[in-house]
Design a protein around this motif. Structure first.
Motif, PDB file in Angstrom:
ATOM      1  N   LYS A  54     -15.883  10.272  -6.155  1.00 18.37           N
ATOM      2  CA  LYS A  54     -15.101   9.148  -5.628  1.00 18.37           C
ATOM      3  C   LYS A  54     -16.046   8.006  -5.275  1.00 18.37           C
ATOM      4  O   LYS A  54     -16.418   7.790  -4.134  1.00 18.37           O
ATOM      5  N   ARG A  55     -16.449   7.264  -6.268  1.00 17.25           N
ATOM      6  CA  ARG A  55     -17.482   6.237  -6.110  1.00 17.25           C
ATOM      7  C   ARG A  55     -16.941   4.874  -5.681  1.00 17.25           C
ATOM      8  O   ARG A  55     -17.687   3.997  -5.306  1.00 17.25           O
ATOM      9  N   MET A  56     -15.643   4.680  -5.738  1.00 20.91           N
ATOM     10  CA  MET A  56     -15.068   3.365  -5.451  1.00 20.91           C
ATOM     11  C   MET A  56     -14.268   3.390  -4.157  1.00 20.91           C
ATOM     12  O   MET A  56     -13.393   4.228  -3.977  1.00 20.91           O
ATOM     13  N   MET A  57     -14.587   2.449  -3.267  1.00 21.39           N
ATOM     14  CA  MET A  57     -13.851   2.322  -2.014  1.00 21.39           C
ATOM     15  C   MET A  57     -13.060   1.016  -2.054  1.00 21.39           C
ATOM     16  O   MET A  57     -13.577  -0.023  -2.442  1.00 21.39           O
ATOM     17  N   VAL A  58     -11.797   1.107  -1.637  1.00 21.37           N
ATOM     18  CA  VAL A  58     -10.932  -0.070  -1.581  1.00 21.37           C
ATOM     19  C   VAL A  58     -10.304  -0.114  -0.187  1.00 21.37           C
ATOM     20  O   VAL A  58      -9.791   0.893   0.300  1.00 21.37           O
ATOM     21  N   ILE A  59     -10.365  -1.274   0.433  1.00 21.47           N
ATOM     22  CA  ILE A  59      -9.671  -1.507   1.693  1.00 21.47           C
ATOM     23  C   ILE A  59      -8.350  -2.181   1.341  1.00 21.47           C
ATOM     24  O   ILE A  59      -8.322  -3.148   0.572  1.00 21.47           O
ATOM     25  N   VAL A  60      -7.257  -1.682   1.883  1.00 16.82           N
ATOM     26  CA  VAL A  60      -5.943  -2.231   1.580  1.00 16.82           C
ATOM     27  C   VAL A  60      -5.302  -2.731   2.868  1.00 16.82           C
ATOM     28  O   VAL A  60      -5.250  -2.007   3.867  1.00 16.82           O
ATOM     29  N   LEU A  61      -4.835  -3.971   2.821  1.00 19.35           N
ATOM     30  CA  LEU A  61      -4.065  -4.566   3.913  1.00 19.35           C
ATOM     31  C   LEU A  61      -2.609  -4.497   3.480  1.00 19.35           C
ATOM     32  O   LEU A  61      -2.220  -5.130   2.491  1.00 19.35           O
ATOM     33  N   LEU A  62      -1.811  -3.724   4.195  1.00 17.49           N
ATOM     34  CA  LEU A  62      -0.440  -3.439   3.784  1.00 17.49           C
ATOM     35  C   LEU A  62       0.540  -4.042   4.779  1.00 17.49           C
ATOM     36  O   LEU A  62       0.397  -3.869   5.993  1.00 17.49           O
ATOM     37  N   THR A  63       1.543  -4.738   4.252  1.00 18.01           N
ATOM     38  CA  THR A  63       2.586  -5.345   5.083  1.00 18.01           C
ATOM     39  C   THR A  63       3.932  -4.743   4.695  1.00 18.01           C
ATOM     40  O   THR A  63       4.293  -4.736   3.516  1.00 18.01           O
ATOM     41  N   MET A  64       4.628  -4.259   5.689  1.00 21.82           N
ATOM     42  CA  MET A  64       5.933  -3.635   5.478  1.00 21.82           C
ATOM     43  C   MET A  64       7.038  -4.674   5.664  1.00 21.82           C
ATOM     44  O   MET A  64       6.843  -5.685   6.316  1.00 21.82           O
ATOM     45  N   GLU A  65       8.208  -4.402   5.095  1.00 23.62           N
ATOM     46  CA  GLU A  65       9.382  -5.227   5.376  1.00 23.62           C
ATOM     47  C   GLU A  65       9.740  -5.027   6.844  1.00 23.62           C
ATOM     48  O   GLU A  65       9.800  -3.899   7.319  1.00 23.62           O
ATOM     49  N   ARG A  66       9.961  -6.093   7.542  1.00 27.99           N
ATOM     50  CA  ARG A  66      10.205  -6.022   8.998  1.00 27.99           C
ATOM     51  C   ARG A  66      11.531  -5.373   9.349  1.00 27.99           C
ATOM     52  O   ARG A  66      11.705  -4.887  10.447  1.00 27.99           O
ATOM     53  N   ASP A  67      12.468  -5.349   8.437  1.00 29.49           N
ATOM     54  CA  ASP A  67      13.769  -4.764   8.753  1.00 29.49           C
ATOM     55  C   ASP A  67      13.810  -3.258   8.527  1.00 29.49           C
ATOM     56  O   ASP A  67      14.857  -2.647   8.567  1.00 29.49           O
ATOM     57  N   ARG A  68      12.643  -2.637   8.314  1.00 32.99           N
ATOM     58  CA  ARG A  68      12.588  -1.195   8.082  1.00 32.99           C
ATOM     59  C   ARG A  68      11.614  -0.492   9.035  1.00 32.99           C
ATOM     60  O   ARG A  68      10.702   0.197   8.600  1.00 32.99           O
ATOM     61  N   PRO A  69      11.804  -0.639  10.341  1.00 33.04           N
ATOM     62  CA  PRO A  69      10.868   0.007  11.276  1.00 33.04           C
ATOM     63  C   PRO A  69      10.875   1.532  11.181  1.00 33.04           C
ATOM     64  O   PRO A  69       9.892   2.175  11.543  1.00 33.04           O
ATOM     65  N   ASP A  70      11.945   2.119  10.664  1.00 32.64           N
ATOM     66  CA  ASP A  70      12.007   3.571  10.497  1.00 32.64           C
ATOM     67  C   ASP A  70      10.947   4.068   9.512  1.00 32.64           C
ATOM     68  O   ASP A  70      10.521   5.217   9.564  1.00 32.64           O
ATOM     69  N   ARG A  71      10.509   3.186   8.634  1.00 31.34           N
ATOM     70  CA  ARG A  71       9.534   3.577   7.617  1.00 31.34           C
ATOM     71  C   ARG A  71       8.114   3.712   8.170  1.00 31.34           C
ATOM     72  O   ARG A  71       7.281   4.350   7.551  1.00 31.34           O
ATOM     73  N   TYR A  72       7.822   3.111   9.314  1.00 31.88           N
ATOM     74  CA  TYR A  72       6.465   3.179   9.866  1.00 31.88           C
ATOM     75  C   TYR A  72       6.034   4.621  10.106  1.00 31.88           C
ATOM     76  O   TYR A  72       4.945   5.030   9.698  1.00 31.88           O
ATOM     77  N   ILE A  73       6.885   5.384  10.739  1.00 30.09           N
ATOM     78  CA  ILE A  73       6.566   6.788  11.023  1.00 30.09           C
ATOM     79  C   ILE A  73       6.435   7.568   9.723  1.00 30.09           C
ATOM     80  O   ILE A  73       5.493   8.333   9.536  1.00 30.09           O
ATOM     81  N   LEU A  74       7.346   7.346   8.813  1.00 25.88           N
ATOM     82  CA  LEU A  74       7.294   8.050   7.529  1.00 25.88           C
ATOM     83  C   LEU A  74       6.043   7.678   6.738  1.00 25.88           C
ATOM     84  O   LEU A  74       5.423   8.536   6.113  1.00 25.88           O
ATOM     85  N   MET A  75       5.664   6.400   6.777  1.00 25.57           N
ATOM     86  CA  MET A  75       4.463   5.971   6.052  1.00 25.57           C
ATOM     87  C   MET A  75       3.219   6.644   6.630  1.00 25.57           C
ATOM     88  O   MET A  75       2.351   7.094   5.891  1.00 25.57           O
TER      89      MET A  75
END
Length: 145
Positions: free
Chosen positions: A64-85
């Motif tokens: 695993k030689r490649m590192m990627v930092i990801v900045l992820l933005t969720m849809e604000r109307d789906r707070p239930d997804r935060y826990i699942l994510m």
């Protein structure tokens, strides 16, 4: 939690660099006896200041030689997804760090993959859900610290 002094802070700095330092090595760098250093380290563990000791394994060992930092933005109307994510990210071997953050983004992920092709497959599998508003990928060129 224990009251920390300058010796404790110095021990913690050293142990973060190499948690396998001997009492003698610590004593040389801290200015206390070996026994005093080891007693302090034991107290730091017992009081929870040191939560755990871990081995940092080079991802290159696993190809695993490649590192990627990801900045992820969720849809604000789906707070239930935060826990699942959070639960989903915890299961993904490519995700080696996941931080739920404040500000413009919701998650900061550290992804470790073998190459861009593997990262592309990861993106297709994970980031094209309707509850994900956007993501930004930052390929890491090198790590300084």
């Amino acid at each position: 939690m224990a009251e920390l002094d300058k010796f404790d802070y110095r021990l913690l700095e050293l142990l973060q660099e190499n948690s396998r330092m001997t009492g003698n090595e610590l004593a040389d760098k801290v200015g206390l006896s070996s026994a005093a250093c080891l007693r302090r380290v034991q107290r730091l563990r017992e009081t929870g200041v040191i939560e755990r000791d871990v081995a940092v394994v080079s991802p290159k060992v696993f190809g695993k030689r490649m590192m990627v930092i990801v900045l992820l933005t969720m849809e604000r109307d789906r707070p239930d997804r935060y826990i699942l994510m959070r639960e989903e990210f915890a299961k993904m071997p490519e995700v080696v760090q996941c931080h739920h953050v404040t500000g413009a983004h919701d998650f900061v992920l550290r992804i470790q993959v073998s190459d861009m092709e593997e990262y592309s497959a990861f993106v297709e599998r994970v980031f094209h859900e309707p509850y994900i508003k956007r993501y930004e990928s930052l390929a890491v060129l090198g790590s300084l610290k």
